[in-house]
Design an enzyme around this catalytic site. Structure first.
Site, PDB file in Angstrom:
ATOM      1  N   ALA A  82      42.569  44.487  50.174  1.00 64.46           N
ATOM      2  CA  ALA A  82      42.949  43.237  50.841  1.00 64.46           C
ATOM      3  C   ALA A  82      42.085  42.078  50.325  1.00 64.46           C
ATOM      4  O   ALA A  82      42.565  40.954  50.133  1.00 64.46           O
ATOM      5  CB  ALA A  82      42.801  43.382  52.356  1.00 64.46           C
ATOM      6  N   TYR A 110      38.812  46.734  50.431  1.00 67.03           N
ATOM      7  CA  TYR A 110      38.646  46.313  49.027  1.00 67.03           C
ATOM      8  C   TYR A 110      39.947  45.704  48.515  1.00 67.03           C
ATOM      9  O   TYR A 110      39.962  44.624  47.918  1.00 67.03           O
ATOM     10  CB  TYR A 110      38.234  47.533  48.197  1.00 67.03           C
ATOM     11  CG  TYR A 110      38.105  47.282  46.711  1.00 67.03           C
ATOM     12  CD1 TYR A 110      36.939  46.731  46.180  1.00 67.03           C
ATOM     13  CD2 TYR A 110      39.143  47.615  45.831  1.00 67.03           C
ATOM     14  CE1 TYR A 110      36.817  46.520  44.806  1.00 67.03           C
ATOM     15  CE2 TYR A 110      39.022  47.405  44.468  1.00 67.03           C
ATOM     16  CZ  TYR A 110      37.860  46.862  43.955  1.00 67.03           C
ATOM     17  OH  TYR A 110      37.738  46.653  42.592  1.00 67.03           O
ATOM     18  N   VAL A 135      25.398  37.118  45.806  1.00 66.84           N
ATOM     19  CA  VAL A 135      26.526  36.174  45.832  1.00 66.84           C
ATOM     20  C   VAL A 135      27.043  35.912  47.246  1.00 66.84           C
ATOM     21  O   VAL A 135      27.714  34.920  47.482  1.00 66.84           O
ATOM     22  CB  VAL A 135      27.697  36.633  44.935  1.00 66.84           C
ATOM     23  CG1 VAL A 135      27.270  36.751  43.479  1.00 66.84           C
ATOM     24  CG2 VAL A 135      28.301  37.944  45.425  1.00 66.84           C
ATOM     25  N   ASN A 158      32.496  37.956  39.117  1.00 65.67           N
ATOM     26  CA  ASN A 158      32.764  39.374  38.843  1.00 65.67           C
ATOM     27  C   ASN A 158      32.189  40.308  39.908  1.00 65.67           C
ATOM     28  O   ASN A 158      32.686  41.421  40.085  1.00 65.67           O
ATOM     29  CB  ASN A 158      32.170  39.707  37.457  1.00 65.67           C
ATOM     30  CG  ASN A 158      32.039  41.187  37.206  1.00 65.67           C
ATOM     31  OD1 ASN A 158      33.024  41.872  36.960  1.00 65.67           O
ATOM     32  ND2 ASN A 158      30.804  41.695  37.278  1.00 65.67           N
ATOM     33  N   SER A 166      41.406  43.027  40.420  1.00 73.22           N
ATOM     34  CA  SER A 166      41.651  44.464  40.207  1.00 73.22           C
ATOM     35  C   SER A 166      43.150  44.702  40.267  1.00 73.22           C
ATOM     36  O   SER A 166      43.859  43.967  40.979  1.00 73.22           O
ATOM     37  CB  SER A 166      40.985  45.292  41.319  1.00 73.22           C
ATOM     38  OG  SER A 166      41.444  46.625  41.271  1.00 73.22           O
ATOM     39  N   ILE A 181      38.512  51.341  34.610  1.00 72.07           N
ATOM     40  CA  ILE A 181      37.547  51.029  33.547  1.00 72.07           C
ATOM     41  C   ILE A 181      36.318  51.915  33.752  1.00 72.07           C
ATOM     42  O   ILE A 181      35.815  52.043  34.875  1.00 72.07           O
ATOM     43  CB  ILE A 181      37.135  49.537  33.612  1.00 72.07           C
ATOM     44  CG1 ILE A 181      38.365  48.616  33.549  1.00 72.07           C
ATOM     45  CG2 ILE A 181      36.140  49.211  32.499  1.00 72.07           C
ATOM     46  CD1 ILE A 181      39.210  48.693  32.302  1.00 72.07           C
ATOM     47  N   LYS A 213      40.635  41.876  47.354  1.00 75.31           N
ATOM     48  CA  LYS A 213      41.024  41.556  45.975  1.00 75.31           C
ATOM     49  C   LYS A 213      42.351  40.790  45.969  1.00 75.31           C
ATOM     50  O   LYS A 213      42.542  39.879  45.167  1.00 75.31           O
ATOM     51  CB  LYS A 213      41.123  42.842  45.148  1.00 75.31           C
ATOM     52  CG  LYS A 213      39.765  43.483  44.871  1.00 75.31           C
ATOM     53  CD  LYS A 213      38.929  42.622  43.939  1.00 75.31           C
ATOM     54  CE  LYS A 213      37.646  43.283  43.489  1.00 75.31           C
ATOM     55  NZ  LYS A 213      36.906  42.524  42.481  1.00 75.31           N
TER      56      LYS A 213
HETATM   57  N1  NAD Z   1      35.398  49.782  37.088  1.00 73.26           N
HETATM   58  C1  NAD Z   1      36.655  49.674  37.409  1.00 73.26           C
HETATM   59  O1  NAD Z   1      37.446  50.615  37.226  1.00 73.26           O
HETATM   60  C2  NAD Z   1      37.188  48.404  38.014  1.00 73.26           C
HETATM   61  C3  NAD Z   1      38.570  48.299  38.203  1.00 73.26           C
HETATM   62  C4  NAD Z   1      39.090  47.145  38.751  1.00 73.26           C
HETATM   63  C5  NAD Z   1      38.252  46.102  39.078  1.00 73.26           C
HETATM   64  N2  NAD Z   1      36.928  46.221  38.891  1.00 73.26           N
HETATM   65  C6  NAD Z   1      36.089  45.084  39.275  1.00 73.26           C
HETATM   66  O2  NAD Z   1      35.211  44.768  38.241  1.00 73.26           O
HETATM   67  C7  NAD Z   1      34.026  44.191  38.794  1.00 73.26           C
HETATM   68  C8  NAD Z   1      32.804  44.903  38.238  1.00 73.26           C
HETATM   69  O3  NAD Z   1      32.858  46.276  38.577  1.00 73.26           O
HETATM   70  P1  NAD Z   1      32.072  47.391  37.748  1.00 73.26           P
HETATM   71  O4  NAD Z   1      32.948  48.558  37.638  1.00 73.26           O
HETATM   72  O5  NAD Z   1      31.502  46.794  36.513  1.00 73.26           O
HETATM   73  O6  NAD Z   1      30.902  47.758  38.775  1.00 73.26           O
HETATM   74  P2  NAD Z   1      29.296  47.884  38.581  1.00 73.26           P
HETATM   75  O7  NAD Z   1      28.775  48.487  39.816  1.00 73.26           O
HETATM   76  O8  NAD Z   1      29.003  48.537  37.294  1.00 73.26           O
HETATM   77  O9  NAD Z   1      28.827  46.369  38.484  1.00 73.26           O
HETATM   78  C9  NAD Z   1      28.886  45.521  39.600  1.00 73.26           C
HETATM   79  C10 NAD Z   1      27.718  44.567  39.541  1.00 73.26           C
HETATM   80  O10 NAD Z   1      27.808  43.682  40.675  1.00 73.26           O
HETATM   81  C11 NAD Z   1      26.512  43.543  41.236  1.00 73.26           C
HETATM   82  N3  NAD Z   1      26.585  43.156  42.640  1.00 73.26           N
HETATM   83  C12 NAD Z   1      27.034  43.882  43.685  1.00 73.26           C
HETATM   84  N4  NAD Z   1      26.870  43.200  44.833  1.00 73.26           N
HETATM   85  C13 NAD Z   1      26.322  42.007  44.499  1.00 73.26           C
HETATM   86  C14 NAD Z   1      25.905  40.876  45.222  1.00 73.26           C
HETATM   87  N5  NAD Z   1      26.022  40.831  46.568  1.00 73.26           N
HETATM   88  N6  NAD Z   1      25.382  39.829  44.551  1.00 73.26           N
HETATM   89  C15 NAD Z   1      25.246  39.857  43.213  1.00 73.26           C
HETATM   90  N7  NAD Z   1      25.611  40.910  42.455  1.00 73.26           N
HETATM   91  C16 NAD Z   1      26.141  41.972  43.095  1.00 73.26           C
HETATM   92  C17 NAD Z   1      25.871  44.929  41.054  1.00 73.26           C
HETATM   93  O11 NAD Z   1      24.480  44.883  41.178  1.00 73.26           O
HETATM   94  C18 NAD Z   1      26.362  45.271  39.650  1.00 73.26           C
HETATM   95  O12 NAD Z   1      25.492  44.793  38.657  1.00 73.26           O
HETATM   96  C19 NAD Z   1      34.181  44.269  40.311  1.00 73.26           C
HETATM   97  O13 NAD Z   1      34.680  43.040  40.777  1.00 73.26           O
HETATM   98  C20 NAD Z   1      35.219  45.353  40.488  1.00 73.26           C
HETATM   99  O14 NAD Z   1      35.931  45.198  41.699  1.00 73.26           O
HETATM  100  C21 NAD Z   1      36.365  47.346  38.384  1.00 73.26           C
END
Ligand code: NAD
Length: 249
Positions: free
Chosen positions: A158, A156, A64, A90, A143, A189, A160
């Site tokens: 800043a 991260y 991305v 995402n 987030s 999560i 978000k």
């Molecule tokens: N897990 C949590 O507690 C939590 C909390 C708040 C926000 N989030 C947000 O939710 C989203 C997903 O997080 P998650 O916990 O599912 O993480 P995850 O690591 O399980 O999934 C993230 C996905 O993004 C992909 N990715 C990373 N860099 C990429 C790039 N340059 N191009 C394309 N794809 C890319 C990864 O390969 C992966 O499949 C993120 O934006 C994260 O900031 C997660």
């Protein structure tokens, strides 16, 4: 089964965790889903799983943070379907985070390029189609770290927080085209990046919610589905926490 029937969706970072749950739910509810990610094997595996259940999804390798990858991914979805109804931004850089004094330029760069510029590239590519259709829904996964202070993650956090501004700006500018843009703010999560039961951080996370537990990717996906669907036809520019009440205290 049909809450997004016949809609065309793109989900970035859809191969794992929250993005995966969003892809699976959108497909289950009738959408054609393009899963854009850099982790090809889990992405393809997930698409096979969706197909086995009778859903429609395709995997597309796209970093991305590369403008040309975003253009190619959007092109792929349009070539096959002629439209884009739903974009879920995402993907984020989820490497080791630091406080200001320890944070490096490289960490800042990655956070900004993946989460912020990635969202921008995909949005910029998808918008012309949504404008033409006079309809579209963009869901940005942010987030609660954009809403509440948290330890050692300045780049991260800043980035978000910037996404919240991006969402508001996009909602304002493209609302007249009937394009809705909203932010989802997950709390703790349970995904591969999270602490697990028994770890001090896990207990700290549970204790900080009102519900007393962490959440699951499917619980974020339900909220994403609502915002993506026509059920949210009068909802734009909102910041929706899915956080077990963390930010309500
Ligand atoms: N897990 C949590 O507690 C939590 C909390 C708040 C926000 N989030 C947000 O939710 C989203 C997903 O997080 P998650 O916990 O599912 O993480 P995850 O690591 O399980 O999934 C993230 C996905 O993004 C992909 N990715 C990373 N860099 C990429 C790039 N340059 N191009 C394309 N794809 C890319 C990864 O390969 C992966 O499949 C993120 O934006 C994260 O900031 C997660």
């Amino acid at each position: 089964m049909n809450r997004v029937k016949e809609k065309v969706a793109i989900v970035t970072g859809g191969a794992n965790g929250i993005g995966k749950a969003i892809c699976e739910l959108l497909a289950e509810e009738g959408a054609w889903v393009l899963v854009a990610d850099i982790e090809d094997e889990p992405g393809r595996e997930m698409v096979r799983g969706i197909a086995k259940k009778g859903g429609r999804a395709e995997y597309f390798h796209a970093d991305v943070s590369r403008r040309e990858d975003a253009a190619a991914a959007v092109q792929k979805a349009v070539e096959q379907n002629g439209r884009i109804d739903i974009l879920c931004n995402n993907a984020a850089y989820l490497g080791k985070s630091h406080a200001i004094l320890e944070s490096t330029d490289q960490e800042w760069d990655k956070c900004i390029k993946v989460a912020l510029m990635g969202t921008h590239y995909f949005t910029k590519e998808a918008l012309p189609y949504m404008i033409r259709q006079k309809k579209g829904s963009i869901v940005n996964v942010v987030s609660i770290q954009a809403l509440a202070g948290m330890m050692t993650s300045v780049a991260y956090t800043a980035t978000k927080a910037a996404l919240l501004g991006y969402t508001l700006s996009a909602a304002y500018d493209y609302g007249p085209h009937n394009i809705r843009v909203n932010s989802l703010c997950p709390g703790p999560i349970q995904t591969r990046i999270s602490a697990g039961p028994g770890e001090a951080h896990y207990k700290w996370q549970c204790d900080n919610t009102v519900l007393g537990r962490v959440g699951y990717p499917e619980e974020v996906a339900w909220a994403a589905l609502f915002l993506a669907s026509d059920e949210a036809s009068y909802v734009t520019g909102v910041t929706l926490p899915v956080d077990g009440g963390w930010t309500s205290k």
